[in-house]
Design an enzyme around this catalytic site. Sequence first.
Site, mmCIF file in Angstrom:
data_model
loop_
_atom_site.group_PDB
_atom_site.id
_atom_site.type_symbol
_atom_site.label_atom_id
_atom_site.label_comp_id
_atom_site.label_asym_id
_atom_site.label_seq_id
_atom_site.Cartn_x
_atom_site.Cartn_y
_atom_site.Cartn_z
ATOM 1 N N GLN A 126 -10.401 -4.003 -3.687
ATOM 2 C CA GLN A 126 -11.744 -3.243 -3.060
ATOM 3 C C GLN A 126 -12.849 -3.692 -4.168
ATOM 4 O O GLN A 126 -13.972 -4.067 -3.931
ATOM 5 C CB GLN A 126 -11.439 -1.904 -2.851
ATOM 6 C CG GLN A 126 -12.732 -1.337 -1.877
ATOM 7 C CD GLN A 126 -12.962 -1.688 -0.551
ATOM 8 O OE1 GLN A 126 -12.045 -1.754 0.176
ATOM 9 N NE2 GLN A 126 -14.146 -2.435 -0.407
ATOM 10 N N HIS A 163 -7.416 0.921 -6.233
ATOM 11 C CA HIS A 163 -7.494 -0.219 -4.971
ATOM 12 C C HIS A 163 -8.376 -1.330 -5.671
ATOM 13 O O HIS A 163 -9.486 -1.346 -5.312
ATOM 14 C CB HIS A 163 -8.547 0.738 -3.851
ATOM 15 C CG HIS A 163 -8.547 -0.045 -2.661
ATOM 16 N ND1 HIS A 163 -7.610 -1.118 -2.484
ATOM 17 C CD2 HIS A 163 -9.110 0.237 -1.608
ATOM 18 C CE1 HIS A 163 -7.657 -1.489 -1.140
ATOM 19 N NE2 HIS A 163 -8.713 -0.725 -0.767
ATOM 20 N N ASP A 172 -17.321 6.923 -0.520
ATOM 21 C CA ASP A 172 -16.295 6.624 -0.037
ATOM 22 C C ASP A 172 -16.006 8.009 0.831
ATOM 23 O O ASP A 172 -16.671 8.971 0.358
ATOM 24 C CB ASP A 172 -15.062 6.197 -1.162
ATOM 25 C CG ASP A 172 -13.850 5.995 -0.293
ATOM 26 O OD1 ASP A 172 -13.675 6.013 0.889
ATOM 27 O OD2 ASP A 172 -12.822 6.006 -1.049
ATOM 28 N N CYS A 200 -16.659 1.418 0.866
ATOM 29 C CA CYS A 200 -15.373 0.602 0.882
ATOM 30 C C CYS A 200 -14.964 0.508 2.451
ATOM 31 O O CYS A 200 -14.223 -0.510 2.956
ATOM 32 C CB CYS A 200 -14.147 1.214 0.188
ATOM 33 S SG CYS A 200 -13.648 2.876 0.459
ATOM 34 N N ARG A 253 0.945 -1.076 -0.032
ATOM 35 C CA ARG A 253 0.090 -0.055 0.080
ATOM 36 C C ARG A 253 0.795 1.235 -0.085
ATOM 37 O O ARG A 253 1.612 1.348 0.862
ATOM 38 C CB ARG A 253 -0.839 0.034 1.404
ATOM 39 C CG ARG A 253 -1.569 1.250 1.445
ATOM 40 C CD ARG A 253 -2.726 1.106 2.595
ATOM 41 N NE ARG A 253 -3.925 0.331 2.132
ATOM 42 C CZ ARG A 253 -5.135 0.495 2.619
ATOM 43 N NH1 ARG A 253 -5.386 1.162 3.747
ATOM 44 N NH2 ARG A 253 -5.977 -0.345 2.105
ATOM 45 N N ARG A 300 -13.309 -9.232 0.991
ATOM 46 C CA ARG A 300 -12.166 -8.979 0.940
ATOM 47 C C ARG A 300 -10.877 -10.211 0.905
ATOM 48 O O ARG A 300 -10.080 -10.478 0.228
ATOM 49 C CB ARG A 300 -11.548 -7.740 1.634
ATOM 50 C CG ARG A 300 -12.278 -6.555 1.430
ATOM 51 C CD ARG A 300 -11.922 -5.961 0.206
ATOM 52 N NE ARG A 300 -10.260 -5.445 0.199
ATOM 53 C CZ ARG A 300 -9.567 -4.558 0.810
ATOM 54 N NH1 ARG A 300 -10.315 -3.810 1.566
ATOM 55 N NH2 ARG A 300 -8.371 -4.564 0.718
HETATM 56 N N1 CP Z 1 -11.096 -0.621 2.787
HETATM 57 C C1 CP Z 1 -9.949 -0.431 2.886
HETATM 58 O O1 CP Z 1 -9.204 -0.872 2.141
HETATM 59 O O2 CP Z 1 -9.745 -0.584 4.449
HETATM 60 P P1 CP Z 1 -8.469 -0.425 5.130
HETATM 61 O O3 CP Z 1 -8.156 0.882 4.872
HETATM 62 O O4 CP Z 1 -8.842 -0.366 6.452
HETATM 63 O O5 CP Z 1 -7.475 -1.469 4.619
HETATM 64 N N1 NVA Z 2 -10.147 6.832 -0.802
HETATM 65 C C1 NVA Z 2 -9.873 6.036 0.597
HETATM 66 C C2 NVA Z 2 -10.025 4.497 0.617
HETATM 67 C C3 NVA Z 2 -9.609 3.889 1.921
HETATM 68 C C4 NVA Z 2 -9.821 2.448 1.932
HETATM 69 C C5 NVA Z 2 -8.439 6.396 0.825
HETATM 70 O O1 NVA Z 2 -7.525 6.576 -0.085
HETATM 71 O O2 NVA Z 2 -8.193 7.012 2.015
#
Ligand code: CP
Ligand code: NVA
Length: 319
Positions: free
Chosen positions: A146, A143, A238, A278, A116, A306
């Site tokens: 997701q 992502h 989101d 998400c 990430r 997930r």
């Molecule tokens: N939806 C998602 O990716 O959650 P986290 O940021 O908690 O991993």
């Molecule tokens: N758009 C959000 C998604 C988190 C799972 C972010 O990037 O913070």
Amino acid sequence: MCRARIHRKEIMMPRHKDCITLLDYSHDEIAGILSRARKLKAERGAADAKILHGRTGVLIFEKPSLRTRITFETALNELGGHAINLESSMVQIGKRESVEDVARNLQRWVHLIIARTYSHNTIVKLARACSIPVINALTDLYHPCQALAFAQTVWEHLGSDSRPWIVFIGDGNNVCSSLMALAAQMGYNFTLACPAGYEPPAEVISACSEKAEKSKCTISVSHDLVDAVRNATVLYTDVWTSMGQEEESSVRQKAFSGFQVNKALLAHCSQNVLVSHCLPAHRGQEITSEILDSKQSIALDEAENRLHVQKAVIHYLLS
Ligand code: CP
Ligand code: NVA
């Protein structure tokens, strides 16, 4: 025990090395992964699912996470492998040593990288510099896991032959771009309802539109929320401020204030419309608790999936 069938095409597909964006994956590849996820979910814990045979995956997260980190670690363990959580402050990718050198070293010890990162370019460089698979666990741009979990959840609720119309409400962010890519590949209509100036990058929209033309669906952007939701099968939202954008938070709160998923908005939709997010959610901002906790919400089903869909991605890349 219920034994779900594997999508026949899954077995015939040549494999990609990495999972970085769903724009790289065809309809049949995605359907194969979803079909595998359904089987892995139905047969959770079965001995024959331990396809990793002691292999190791490393998790490097530059941003916070609950769902992604827990589900990947659980997935690796349940598939018979091991997970190593590498503190990103220890590695300092691109600072202590180059992204490429991190990748070249890791590939000598482990079998899979799950990352990430802030910059999407970091994960692209990681993937290019090593021969082991790299999975995108969220970047500023995409992502994909997701979006796959969302698709699995839609299959469960509406059937695998359904062609939902997805309306994403809010910021044209990483989750939005991956859902748009999913829709374009799977032949689902997709509308983003957002304030002007908050669309995804033009290259993402044009790449998705090209794919959509082939799969005979439409990708559109609207600034009229009520008009956008009329044909929706699923509403998705989101946070207005993603990780890394905290300094823009107050500007964004104002810009998105008319783009909340709430009871009044659902009055313009079909009675059966589904709603997802998400997570994590900012209750009372992009969505009200009344809707997030309602029967129409599939957000927690998606969070659950997930685990299963990421197992299927690992299976696809490593078996
Ligand atoms: N939806 C998602 O990716 O959650 P986290 O940021 O908690 O991993
Ligand atoms: N758009 C959000 C998604 C988190 C799972 C972010 O990037 O913070």
